[in-house]
Design an enzyme around this catalytic site. Sequence first.
Site, PDB file in Angstrom:
ATOM      1  CG  ASP A  93      -4.152   8.606  -3.677  1.00 32.85           C
ATOM      2  OD1 ASP A  93      -3.347   8.463  -2.517  1.00 32.85           O
ATOM      3  OD2 ASP A  93      -5.187   7.944  -3.866  1.00 32.85           O
ATOM      4  CG  ASP A 116      -6.318   4.336   2.306  1.00 32.73           C
ATOM      5  OD1 ASP A 116      -7.105   5.070   2.080  1.00 32.73           O
ATOM      6  OD2 ASP A 116      -5.441   4.102   1.445  1.00 32.73           O
TER       7      ASP A 116
HETATM    8  C1  GLA Z   1      -5.281   4.880  -1.434  1.00 30.69           C
HETATM    9  C2  GLA Z   1      -4.109   5.874  -0.610  1.00 30.69           C
HETATM   10  C3  GLA Z   1      -2.805   5.427  -1.528  1.00 30.69           C
HETATM   11  C4  GLA Z   1      -2.517   4.002  -1.212  1.00 30.69           C
HETATM   12  C5  GLA Z   1      -3.531   3.184  -1.841  1.00 30.69           C
HETATM   13  C6  GLA Z   1      -3.285   1.694  -1.281  1.00 30.69           C
HETATM   14  O1  GLA Z   1      -5.669   5.230  -2.753  1.00 30.69           O
HETATM   15  O2  GLA Z   1      -4.649   7.077  -0.874  1.00 30.69           O
HETATM   16  O3  GLA Z   1      -1.972   6.475  -0.747  1.00 30.69           O
HETATM   17  O4  GLA Z   1      -2.218   3.764   0.254  1.00 30.69           O
HETATM   18  O5  GLA Z   1      -4.781   3.419  -1.362  1.00 30.69           O
HETATM   19  O6  GLA Z   1      -4.020   0.746  -1.972  1.00 30.69           O
END
Ligand code: GLA
Length: 704
Positions: free
Chosen positions: A520, A454
């Site tokens: 997300d 990420d």
């Molecule tokens: C980002 C990712 C999510 C999750 C969060 C965790 O927003 O896109 O899928 O992994 O971080 O903090």
Amino acid sequence: MPVIPVPGRQRTWAALTPATAYVFGVESADDTRVVQHYWGPRLPGAALAEVTAGATAWFVTGFHDPADATELLPVDGGRRWGVPSLQAVYPGGVRSVELSFEQAVEHGPGELELVLRDQVHGLRVGLGVRVHDDTDVIERWTEVTNESGEPVHLLRLDSGAWALPEQAGTRYAGVAGAWGRETRLHRGELPVGETTFTSRTGTTSHRANPWIMIGDAGESGGEVWSIALAWSGSWRLTAQRRPEGDVAVTAGFGHDGLTWPLAPGAALRTPPVLGLHTTGGYGAASRAWHAYARGHVLPTPAEERPVLYNSWEATGFDVTEDGQLALARRAAELGVELFVVDDGWFGARTDDTRGLGDWWPNPDRFPQGLGKLFDGVRDLGMRAGLWVEPEMVNPDSDLYREHPDWTLHYPGRRRDTMRNQLVLNFGRDDVRAWALAWLDGLVTEYGLDYLKWDMNRSFSQAGWAEGGDLLWIEHTLGVYAIMDELRARHPGLRIESCSGGGGRADLGILRRTDQVWTSDNTDARDRQAIQEGFSYLYPASTMSCWVTDGPNPVTGREVPLRYRFHVAMAGTLGIGGDLTRWSEEELAEARELVAAYKEVRPVIQHGELRRLTGTPGVTVSAVQYTLGDRVVVLAYNPYKLDERPPRRLRLEGLDPDAVYEDGAGARRHGAALMHHGLTPASWAPFGPDYRSEMVVLRRVQDGS
Ligand code: GLA
């Protein structure tokens, strides 16, 4: 396919692909320009010389140079007033870059490098062109080397410029967006002027994606010229439509205002910029890009991506061994194959204010480490995956307390946080070595099958005392290098690219990752629009999609489970809901749908995609996947419509004479399915909102 000298013409070459030709050469009247003569359908060898005649000499005044918009790398120098692809400042503030052609160097049959040099200031410029046997994508790149004894500063170094032939017109397609609404399709008319699509965030970004398609085409007819940049940091793509009428596109890494110092002896090579001419509309362009990604980009294109479970939406930061195992048991019962533990497992990370950078299991939550959890996951028959965010640090972390100098920063400037975190400088060797060591350690210790990598904030105050603005390039190269090395050391490891959802999806990151977290926003209806734009360039296997809870945690919208599944089944299926709260009926339905997905998975993930009709998420719509004898259609009807929806859905790309059989044994001819269509039950008028279905057909009888 080769890059060949054009018969009968000096210093002119043709890059030939199976269906196209790209003809370019040194402008004969003036050694300083390498111009594009032609880019379009393949021509017979004898015709190649014809398209090079009189390319630029037809119109000269004191205000305009006709070669301006046709060069492979227009520089800031001499008689040029368009967007420069290469802009340099030499010692003494000299800006005019004046290159002359020196030689063409063959690097194998499919790759040619034209070498140009600024004789006074010792700048060598290599223009690379490469083609392959099995794709019409033409790869280009630029490499500059400072052969002088003094530093040169580069203000822009693009991978290359492409001239659009007149018949391309001025209509374009691209994607733009924001967090939670990435890759939304935009189509329009290029205005007269310079339109720049860019990211200044340090990543590919949610705002735009580094590609453009130009062509007066529809979904299934017409010529399209596409240009895409394979790069995962800041980037810039400028489409210029000049008042004189010509259209050219230049693209490269970095963004306005950066200055890259090039020390004596140093070289800088750009990422590839890719050009593709196709006939058959935007649909055919997408299919050609998908095939290129499979053939030349993705590290494991032949694999089927597993059905995964991810705990983020279910637990947030509340990660415990018991909680994860409870979810894992349910996931395994549904047929999930890979269980991914998301954020919250490490350091003091119980919310987003602390612990990022301290990559050891949280001692309160996992006093014995993660071994028991992953053993449990494996005992349930699933593979094990873990979320990491290597490029980031919370100021409240042991790592930051020990190495405050590792973050991007300028002396005397604030270090602004976002999501309470700062960016580590992956241009630095010590930071790279640290990241590789702990990542390698984690993957080794737990035998991890999968990392979700990420990256949750944009760069700011992006200072680097040693490297200056080279940071914007070197950071991305550092991420690439670590991913490449991890994969080399752990051949079974698969990586998902994530940046707050779909902020890092591009053909550069896909060279070392297997799939991308698309957004997300997991609301099925919103997701349809996001997935539509994603599908323009990237194949379905790379598109991670989860079924999450209803009502959706982001939008509050309630969408039936079946519809949520059918939307997520359009890519690589995952589940991200709180399975401990799903009812028995929901679990049973989910089990059935996961099994149905696995049946058709090769067709969806590796087949040819056709966006059949409709505005996804808004009107009735459908996508079709075809692989060998098998055809899968996902049809959607999001709303109870006032007006009668179309009754029939016409399929595409079938064998007209062959007979196809559906799951109930009904048989239809390919021609009837294509020209008359099938009748999706979910499109019948007078039903509830959000109806959907999957139709599976198999060719049972050849037409011959
Ligand atoms: C980002 C990712 C999510 C999750 C969060 C965790 O927003 O896109 O899928 O992994 O971080 O903090």
